[in-house]
Design a protein around this motif. Structure first.
Motif, PDB file in Angstrom:
ATOM      1  N   SER A 296       0.829  -1.196   0.000  1.00  0.00           N
ATOM      2  CA  SER A 296       0.000   0.000   0.000  1.00  0.00           C
ATOM      3  C   SER A 296       0.867   1.251   0.000  1.00  0.00           C
ATOM      4  N   LYS A 297       1.916   1.257   0.791  1.00  0.00           N
ATOM      5  CA  LYS A 297       2.825   2.401   0.846  1.00  0.00           C
ATOM      6  C   LYS A 297       3.516   2.615  -0.497  1.00  0.00           C
ATOM      7  N   LYS A 298       3.871   1.503  -1.157  1.00  0.00           N
ATOM      8  CA  LYS A 298       4.485   1.609  -2.473  1.00  0.00           C
ATOM      9  C   LYS A 298       3.491   2.167  -3.490  1.00  0.00           C
ATOM     10  N   ALA A 299       2.238   1.702  -3.432  1.00  0.00           N
ATOM     11  CA  ALA A 299       1.202   2.208  -4.337  1.00  0.00           C
ATOM     12  C   ALA A 299       0.990   3.698  -4.135  1.00  0.00           C
ATOM     13  N   LEU A 300       1.074   4.158  -2.886  1.00  0.00           N
ATOM     14  CA  LEU A 300       0.931   5.577  -2.574  1.00  0.00           C
ATOM     15  C   LEU A 300       2.036   6.383  -3.244  1.00  0.00           C
ATOM     16  N   GLU A 301       3.261   5.882  -3.200  1.00  0.00           N
ATOM     17  CA  GLU A 301       4.400   6.587  -3.801  1.00  0.00           C
ATOM     18  C   GLU A 301       4.271   6.687  -5.313  1.00  0.00           C
ATOM     19  N   GLU A 302       3.699   5.664  -5.946  1.00  0.00           N
ATOM     20  CA  GLU A 302       3.655   5.617  -7.412  1.00  0.00           C
ATOM     21  C   GLU A 302       2.376   6.209  -8.000  1.00  0.00           C
ATOM     22  N   ALA A 303       1.410   6.579  -7.164  1.00  0.00           N
ATOM     23  CA  ALA A 303       0.104   7.019  -7.648  1.00  0.00           C
ATOM     24  C   ALA A 303       0.144   8.414  -8.252  1.00  0.00           C
ATOM     25  N   ASP A 304      -0.685   8.625  -9.309  1.00  0.00           N
ATOM     26  CA  ASP A 304      -0.887   9.962  -9.866  1.00  0.00           C
ATOM     27  C   ASP A 304      -1.874  10.752  -9.015  1.00  0.00           C
ATOM     28  N   LEU A 305      -2.776  10.036  -8.352  1.00  0.00           N
ATOM     29  CA  LEU A 305      -3.823  10.655  -7.546  1.00  0.00           C
ATOM     30  C   LEU A 305      -4.031   9.809  -6.296  1.00  0.00           C
ATOM     31  N   VAL A 306      -4.210  10.483  -5.167  1.00  0.00           N
ATOM     32  CA  VAL A 306      -4.454   9.790  -3.901  1.00  0.00           C
ATOM     33  C   VAL A 306      -5.824  10.188  -3.369  1.00  0.00           C
ATOM     34  N   LEU A 307      -6.662   9.194  -3.096  1.00  0.00           N
ATOM     35  CA  LEU A 307      -7.924   9.419  -2.407  1.00  0.00           C
ATOM     36  C   LEU A 307      -7.721   8.965  -0.961  1.00  0.00           C
ATOM     37  N   LEU A 308      -7.567   9.935  -0.064  1.00  0.00           N
ATOM     38  CA  LEU A 308      -7.354   9.626   1.352  1.00  0.00           C
ATOM     39  C   LEU A 308      -8.706   9.617   2.057  1.00  0.00           C
ATOM     40  N   VAL A 309      -9.095   8.458   2.550  1.00  0.00           N
ATOM     41  CA  VAL A 309     -10.402   8.298   3.187  1.00  0.00           C
ATOM     42  C   VAL A 309     -10.236   8.344   4.704  1.00  0.00           C
ATOM     43  N   LEU A 310     -10.997   9.234   5.334  1.00  0.00           N
ATOM     44  CA  LEU A 310     -11.011   9.349   6.788  1.00  0.00           C
ATOM     45  C   LEU A 310     -12.419   9.028   7.297  1.00  0.00           C
ATOM     46  N   ASN A 311     -12.495   8.589   8.552  1.00  0.00           N
ATOM     47  CA  ASN A 311     -13.779   8.256   9.167  1.00  0.00           C
ATOM     48  C   ASN A 311     -14.301   9.493   9.900  1.00  0.00           C
ATOM     49  N   ALA A 312     -15.359  10.103   9.357  1.00  0.00           N
ATOM     50  CA  ALA A 312     -15.904  11.327   9.945  1.00  0.00           C
ATOM     51  C   ALA A 312     -16.558  11.084  11.292  1.00  0.00           C
ATOM     52  N   SER A 313     -16.895   9.829  11.601  1.00  0.00           N
ATOM     53  CA  SER A 313     -17.607   9.527  12.855  1.00  0.00           C
ATOM     54  C   SER A 313     -16.660   9.260  14.018  1.00  0.00           C
ATOM     55  N   GLU A 314     -15.350   9.416  13.788  1.00  0.00           N
ATOM     56  CA  GLU A 314     -14.358   9.188  14.847  1.00  0.00           C
ATOM     57  C   GLU A 314     -13.353  10.327  14.859  1.00  0.00           C
ATOM     58  N   PRO A 315     -12.768  10.639  16.011  1.00  0.00           N
ATOM     59  CA  PRO A 315     -11.715  11.664  16.052  1.00  0.00           C
ATOM     60  C   PRO A 315     -10.493  11.199  15.265  1.00  0.00           C
ATOM     61  N   LEU A 316      -9.691  12.158  14.827  1.00  0.00           N
ATOM     62  CA  LEU A 316      -8.452  11.822  14.120  1.00  0.00           C
ATOM     63  C   LEU A 316      -7.534  11.003  15.011  1.00  0.00           C
TER      64      LEU A 316
END
Length: 457
Positions: A296-316
């Motif tokens: 997953s970390k490697k895919a993040l480095e090679e990606a043209d676009l990143v969709l970062l998904v966060l859970n709005a129902s929980e604190p960071l």
């Protein structure tokens, strides 16, 4: 145009497997004669070109009918390869198409190499290299816009631009030679230097303008590599399924369900997105899951676009903060998922352009598409209908080399180098551009390019 004499080749031109129709294609001077040896009901040598005929394929040794077929006959030079071509339309299926292919080979044809039909079209002057490569781009096109771009290249839009530029360079080189060898005025060196400066600037502007299209063209051809990242159980796989409109990824409430990378293509406004659903990034003692996290970390480095998904129902969480940090230099869209639940995330710690979504209720998913258009296409729409775009990595590399050659000419002008030395780099630019269309391409390059084609093309 004189067509070169080659042996006769044959291959199955349709995908192997069950289907309504299978096609066995022959090309070469003996194509009609070889097909005649196994086709009954009619003498194919006597039929008109570009006609199709009903009959049966017969194994002459076993004297048994192999299949009921329709046979198309196309006589040189008005064919794709500029050779005689016969296409045997059989019932689809692995056994029958293979049997007919083997029968044709026993009658004197040779098994075609990958891309050999298109290679013959190139060698016989039917297409140049850019058009030949466009054939594969059409086959691999995942959206209508990608197909349109490939069709334009097949029609010769890029070839025409490159050939016209090469001709202008050749005219400039010829004028330089005339000025040097037959001076009609005293300031010949100054006039010739001025000519080189003006023309080099003109050529450089044209090629650099073409390079500016490379980003869009490459995206159309290959798609946007899009990594969906986030900590476990924030809705990454649900988002993937929503965008695909099908249940491709397993969705559960158990963290760490996705152990490996899942890759799928989706069409967003005519642009292929290569969606990569990654394993949730977190510390884990599970060996298999840990491998997935590293991928997953490697895919993040090679990606043209990143969709970062966060859970709005929980604190960071610390993991969320880590993901926000490592993705901050990417083309990134932050998505607050699960907004159908009570909001607990600290929104004041997030960028203002964060998009609140609910995958469960399909809320604001369309805003993702709008943001992608803003990031990559500046709200100007994807392509002009009749524009010429660079998309092929080989073409892009050669255009970059051609621009470097022109920059060397400019540097020589600044240093006051003699005009005859500047001709060397200008000539090199002309030769590099010739490699794009195949006019100056080495045999090894041509062989390597066509080896990437599918077998029956």
């Amino acid at each position: 145009m004189i067509t070169k004499e080659f042996d006769t080749i044959a291959a199955i031109s349709t995908p192997l497997g069950e289907g309504a129709i299978g096609i066995v294609r022959l090309s070469g001077s003996q194509a009609i004669e070889i097909a005649n040896r196994v086709f009954k009901e009619k003498n194919l040598a006597d039929v008109a070109s570009h006609t199709i005929h009903y009959g049966h394929i017969l194994d002459p040794l076993a004297n048994i009918v192999v299949d009921e077929v329709m046979v198309s006959v196309m006589k040189a030079p008005k064919t794709f390869t500029r050779e005689n071509i016969v296409e045997i339309n059989t019932h689809g299926g692995i056994a029958v198409t293979n049997e007919i292919l083997q029968l044709i080979i026993r009658q004197g044809a040779r098994m075609a190499e990958p891309g050999e039909f298109t290679k013959r079209a190139f060698l016989n002057g039917r297409v140049d290299l850019t058009q030949a490569e466009a054939v594969m781009d059409i086959i691999r096109a995942k959206t209508d816009k990608a197909m349109h771009q490939a069709l334009q290249q097949l029609d010769g839009s890029l070839s025409t631009l490159i050939n016209n530029t090469r001709q202008e360079i050749l005219n400039t080189l010829a004028q330089i030679e005339v000025n040097i060898d037959y001076p009609e005025y005293d300031d010949v060196e100054e006039a010739t230097t001025k000519l080189v400066r003006e023309k080099t600037k003109e050529f450089q502007q044209l090629l650099e303008g073409l390079l500016k299209t490379a980003r869009r063209g490459k995206i159309l051809r290959e798609g946007i590599a899009t990594a969906i990242i986030g900590r476990p159980n924030v809705g990454k796989s649900s988002l993937l399924n929503n965008l695909l409109r099908e249940d491709k990824a397993i969705v559960t409430d158990i963290a760490g369900t996705t152990r490996d990378i899942i890759e799928e293509y989706v069409n967003i406004n005519g642009v292929p997105l290569k969606l990569i659903d990654t394993a949730g990034i977190r510390e884990t003692d599970d060996v298999v899951e840990r491998i997935g996290v590293e991928r997953s970390k490697k895919a993040l480095e090679e990606a043209d676009l990143v969709l970062l998904v966060l859970n709005a129902s929980e604190p960071l969480t610390p993991q969320d903060h880590q993901l926000l940090t490592i993705s901050q230099d990417s083309n990134r869209i932050i998505l607050l998922n699960k907004t159908d639940l009570p909001i607990q995330i600290e929104q004041d710690q997030l960028p203002a352009d964060t998009i609140a979504i609910s995958v469960l209720h399909n809320h604001n998913i369309d805003q993702i598409e709008e943001r992608i258009n803003q990031l990559f296409f500046e709200n100007a729409g994807l392509v002009e209908q009749d524009a010429t775009y660079l998309s092929n990595a080989r073409h892009i590399s050669l255009i970059e080399q051609a621009v470097q050659a022109l920059q060397a000419v400019n540097e020589g002008l600044e240093m006051g180098m003699p005009v005859d030395l500047l001709q060397v780099d200008l000539t090199r630019c002309w030769q590099i551009l010739g490699e794009i269309t195949g006019d100056a391409a080495p045999d090894e390059l041509i062989t390597q390019l066509f080896s990437q084609f599918c077998l029956g093309k």
